[in-house]
Design an enzyme around this catalytic site. Sequence first.
Site, PDB file in Angstrom:
ATOM      1  N   HIS A  62       1.446  14.029 -17.411  1.00  0.00           N
ATOM      2  CA  HIS A  62       0.838  13.144 -18.405  1.00  0.00           C
ATOM      3  C   HIS A  62       1.402  13.464 -19.784  1.00  0.00           C
ATOM      4  O   HIS A  62       2.065  14.485 -19.986  1.00  0.00           O
ATOM      5  CB  HIS A  62      -0.692  13.237 -18.376  1.00  0.00           C
ATOM      6  CG  HIS A  62      -1.277  14.543 -18.787  1.00  0.00           C
ATOM      7  ND1 HIS A  62      -0.961  15.735 -18.175  1.00  0.00           N
ATOM      8  CD2 HIS A  62      -2.197  14.855 -19.756  1.00  0.00           C
ATOM      9  CE1 HIS A  62      -1.664  16.716 -18.737  1.00  0.00           C
ATOM     10  NE2 HIS A  62      -2.405  16.205 -19.710  1.00  0.00           N
ATOM     11  N   HIS A  64       0.241  14.391 -22.732  1.00  0.00           N
ATOM     12  CA  HIS A  64      -0.355  15.249 -23.745  1.00  0.00           C
ATOM     13  C   HIS A  64       0.698  16.283 -24.144  1.00  0.00           C
ATOM     14  O   HIS A  64       1.487  16.735 -23.306  1.00  0.00           O
ATOM     15  CB  HIS A  64      -1.624  15.935 -23.230  1.00  0.00           C
ATOM     16  CG  HIS A  64      -2.853  15.066 -23.346  1.00  0.00           C
ATOM     17  ND1 HIS A  64      -3.997  15.290 -22.629  1.00  0.00           N
ATOM     18  CD2 HIS A  64      -3.099  13.975 -24.121  1.00  0.00           C
ATOM     19  CE1 HIS A  64      -4.914  14.360 -22.951  1.00  0.00           C
ATOM     20  NE2 HIS A  64      -4.375  13.557 -23.845  1.00  0.00           N
ATOM     21  N   ASP A  66       0.884  19.408 -24.739  1.00  0.00           N
ATOM     22  CA  ASP A  66       1.056  20.702 -24.076  1.00  0.00           C
ATOM     23  C   ASP A  66       1.742  20.577 -22.713  1.00  0.00           C
ATOM     24  O   ASP A  66       1.987  21.588 -22.048  1.00  0.00           O
ATOM     25  CB  ASP A  66      -0.277  21.469 -23.967  1.00  0.00           C
ATOM     26  CG  ASP A  66      -1.363  20.707 -23.226  1.00  0.00           C
ATOM     27  OD1 ASP A  66      -1.354  19.461 -23.250  1.00  0.00           O
ATOM     28  OD2 ASP A  66      -2.246  21.356 -22.621  1.00  0.00           O
ATOM     29  N   HIS A  67       2.079  19.350 -22.323  1.00  0.00           N
ATOM     30  CA  HIS A  67       2.820  19.140 -21.070  1.00  0.00           C
ATOM     31  C   HIS A  67       4.206  18.544 -21.318  1.00  0.00           C
ATOM     32  O   HIS A  67       5.003  18.450 -20.382  1.00  0.00           O
ATOM     33  CB  HIS A  67       2.013  18.245 -20.122  1.00  0.00           C
ATOM     34  CG  HIS A  67       0.739  18.897 -19.661  1.00  0.00           C
ATOM     35  ND1 HIS A  67       0.529  19.330 -18.375  1.00  0.00           N
ATOM     36  CD2 HIS A  67      -0.391  19.237 -20.349  1.00  0.00           C
ATOM     37  CE1 HIS A  67      -0.672  19.894 -18.286  1.00  0.00           C
ATOM     38  NE2 HIS A  67      -1.249  19.844 -19.477  1.00  0.00           N
ATOM     39  N   HIS A 142      -8.094  12.155 -15.700  1.00  0.00           N
ATOM     40  CA  HIS A 142      -8.054  12.852 -16.991  1.00  0.00           C
ATOM     41  C   HIS A 142      -8.306  11.816 -18.087  1.00  0.00           C
ATOM     42  O   HIS A 142      -8.537  10.641 -17.795  1.00  0.00           O
ATOM     43  CB  HIS A 142      -6.699  13.551 -17.127  1.00  0.00           C
ATOM     44  CG  HIS A 142      -6.636  14.579 -18.222  1.00  0.00           C
ATOM     45  ND1 HIS A 142      -7.644  15.477 -18.464  1.00  0.00           N
ATOM     46  CD2 HIS A 142      -5.677  14.854 -19.146  1.00  0.00           C
ATOM     47  CE1 HIS A 142      -7.302  16.253 -19.481  1.00  0.00           C
ATOM     48  NE2 HIS A 142      -6.117  15.891 -19.917  1.00  0.00           N
ATOM     49  N   ASP A 212      -3.459  17.796 -15.578  1.00  0.00           N
ATOM     50  CA  ASP A 212      -4.857  18.125 -15.813  1.00  0.00           C
ATOM     51  C   ASP A 212      -5.746  17.128 -15.073  1.00  0.00           C
ATOM     52  O   ASP A 212      -5.407  15.949 -14.966  1.00  0.00           O
ATOM     53  CB  ASP A 212      -5.159  18.022 -17.298  1.00  0.00           C
ATOM     54  CG  ASP A 212      -4.332  18.999 -18.143  1.00  0.00           C
ATOM     55  OD1 ASP A 212      -3.663  19.870 -17.608  1.00  0.00           O
ATOM     56  OD2 ASP A 212      -4.363  18.853 -19.371  1.00  0.00           O
ATOM     57  N   HIS A 270      -3.805  26.516 -16.211  1.00  0.00           N
ATOM     58  CA  HIS A 270      -4.249  25.753 -17.378  1.00  0.00           C
ATOM     59  C   HIS A 270      -5.498  26.394 -17.998  1.00  0.00           C
ATOM     60  O   HIS A 270      -6.474  25.730 -18.334  1.00  0.00           O
ATOM     61  CB  HIS A 270      -4.516  24.284 -17.003  1.00  0.00           C
ATOM     62  CG  HIS A 270      -4.477  23.349 -18.186  1.00  0.00           C
ATOM     63  ND1 HIS A 270      -5.610  22.928 -18.839  1.00  0.00           N
ATOM     64  CD2 HIS A 270      -3.440  22.782 -18.845  1.00  0.00           C
ATOM     65  CE1 HIS A 270      -5.269  22.116 -19.834  1.00  0.00           C
ATOM     66  NE2 HIS A 270      -3.957  22.007 -19.861  1.00  0.00           N
TER      67      HIS A 270
END
Lengths: 303, 303
Positions: A62, A64, A66-67, A142, A212, A270
Site C-alpha cells: 500500500h 503509506h 513507511d512502505h 486497512h 498492514d 510492523h
Amino acid sequence: MSFTVTILGSGAAVPTLKRGTTSQFVSCQQRSILIDCGEGTQIQMRKFKVKFQGIQIILISHLHGDHVFGLCGLISTMQLLGRKEAIIVVGPVGIKEFLMNQFKITGYYNGFPIDFRELEPETSGIVFEDKCVEIQTFPLSHRIQTQGYRINEKPGKRGLDKEAFDETGISTSYIQKLISGEDVVDNEGNIVKSADVTYSPKPTKSYAFCSDTAYHTPIIESIKNVDLLYHEATFTDHESERATETFHSTAKQAATIALKSNAKRLILGHFSARYKTLEIHKEEAQSIFERVFIPEDGELFYV
Amino acid sequence: MSFTVTILGSGAAVPTLKRGTTSQFVSCQQRSILIDCGEGTQIQMRKFKVKFQGIQIILISHLHGDHVFGLCGLISTMQLLGRKEAIIVVGPVGIKEFLMNQFKITGYYNGFPIDFRELEPETSGIVFEDKCVEIQTFPLSHRIQTQGYRINEKPGKRGLDKEAFDETGISTSYIQKLISGEDVVDNEGNIVKSADVTYSPKPTKSYAFCSDTAYHTPIIESIKNVDLLYHEATFTDHESERATETFHSTAKQAATIALKSNAKRLILGHFSARYKTLEIHKEEAQSIFERVFIPEDGELFYV
C-alpha cells in the site's frame, strides 16, 4: 533451490535505529522478490548483504510512506549502478504516479524499463507466474487500499529412479517425458508409467505477507495452509481499541489468523516503536498459536 | 551561543554503509537548520543524536535524489511524532511539487504548516533573516539549478564593562541602550558613550555550503572570508575530466575556491563511492590550501 525470506525492516510508521520500516527480500528458486520498500531499504540491503540488482519483482502492499519512501531511491541507485534489466513493480493504483512524479522532478529516470502492474481495489488472483513461482494477491483491510501477497513455489521435476528405469530397458530419450510426469509407450509397445520409475518432486512451499491490516477473516481463504505467514502485529492486547481504530492488528489477532488459516509458522512484525521489548507480543500470540517468531531486522527465515 | 555543523551524509549519488548521501545539520545561536536531505537522513539524525523536531529551516541545494529523497520521510515522521510548529523549506523551484505529490499519494500531509520559499534560477541574496542569523543564497554551477547557502551569525549585544559603567554614576535603566550600541544622555545632561562602558560583541562567524558544483569562480564573491567552507570534492585530479563533464569538482578545485575566497577552513565532501580512501583528496587539496578536513558522517565542526 531454496526459498527464504529476509526481514529488512519490521518497524511501524517511522524508522528507528533498531528497526527499519517495512521491507522484505524473498528468494524463491530463481526469483528475487522485494516486498515493500520503506525509507532506507537500500541501506538495509547493503547491511544484510542482499544483492539488490538481482531483484526482478517488487510487490507493494500500500501507499503509506513507511512502505514506499525508499522505492524511488532504490530504483535510482539501481540505475546509477548500471542496471539494464527490466523490473516488475506490482502495487495499488497510484504506485506508478508516485514514482514517476519523483523521477520527473529529480531527473534520474532514463535507465531500465519498469513494468508497472497496478492493482484495482479488491483485486484477488495471480499477479505473476512463471515456471518456478506463482504470486497471488488478495485485499487486506486497512485505511487505504492494501494488498496481501502469497508466493507459491511451483513443483519441480520428478527425480529419476535410475534402477527402476534401467529395468524397463527403454531408451534414455524418454527420460525427459517421464520426469515431467508423462507415461510413455516406446516403439516396441512397452508401456512405462512415470510414477513407477520416478520419485515425487520435493513438496512445494508457500509464504504469505499480510501487512498492514486489521483483523480480517476473509484473508484466511487466500493464505490457507501456508508454510510461513508474516502478519502485522502493531499492538498488544492492551491497545486493541487503538488497533481497531487505526486498522492494525494485535499479536493475538495475528495468531488467530495463523491458527484459522492452518499456517505452519508465524512471523510477527510492523511493531509500534512504543514497545521497548516484544515479550508481550510473543506471549499473547503464543497463547493462541505456538510457532511464533519475533524477527530482528536482517533475520533470515527458510520457508 | 554556539555555531556548529554536523555532517549527516558526505557521500555522492548512492548511500553506502560508510557514508550517507548529502545532509548537514547546522546549529547557529537559536536556529536549527538542515541543509539537504538524502535518503536515510532521519536515521542518521537518530544515530548522531540530532533532535530533528527542533529544525526550523530546511535549505535544499538542488533536486537530485541524493539531496532530497529523505525529505518526505523526515517531514512525515515529524508529523507522526506530533509536530505542530511550522517549518520553512527553501529550495529551487519544484521542491514544493516534489513534496506535495508524495504527500497527496501517501496521504500523510495534514500536520504542521510548511512555508515553501522557492528560488528561481540564478537567485542571489538573503532568503532568511532574524535577530540572530542571516541566510544568503547564490547560484552554483551544476547540471540543474543548484543553490549554495551562506549562514552568517548576527552580532550579539555588547558586553557591559561594569566598572566603567559604575564610574559614570548614571541610572541602570540606560544599560539596555548602551549594550545595544547607543550613546545616551541622562536627565542631568551627562553624555555616556556606549563604546566607553561596553565591550565589543564576540566577532560573528559564517559558514558556506557549496554542493553540488563544478569549479565556479563567480561564487567566490558570495563566500568571501567565511570561517568554514564546505565545498564538494567528488573526484581527485585523476578524474578531472569526469568532474568537468558531470559538473562536479576535484579536491584541488575545492581548495582553490577556499584559497581565493579567503576561507579560514575547508571541509571536503560528496565523495564518489569509487574511492576506498580519501588520502589523495586530502593531499591534493592541501597542496593548495592547508586547513582541509575530510569528514566522517556524524562529525561535528565548530564554525
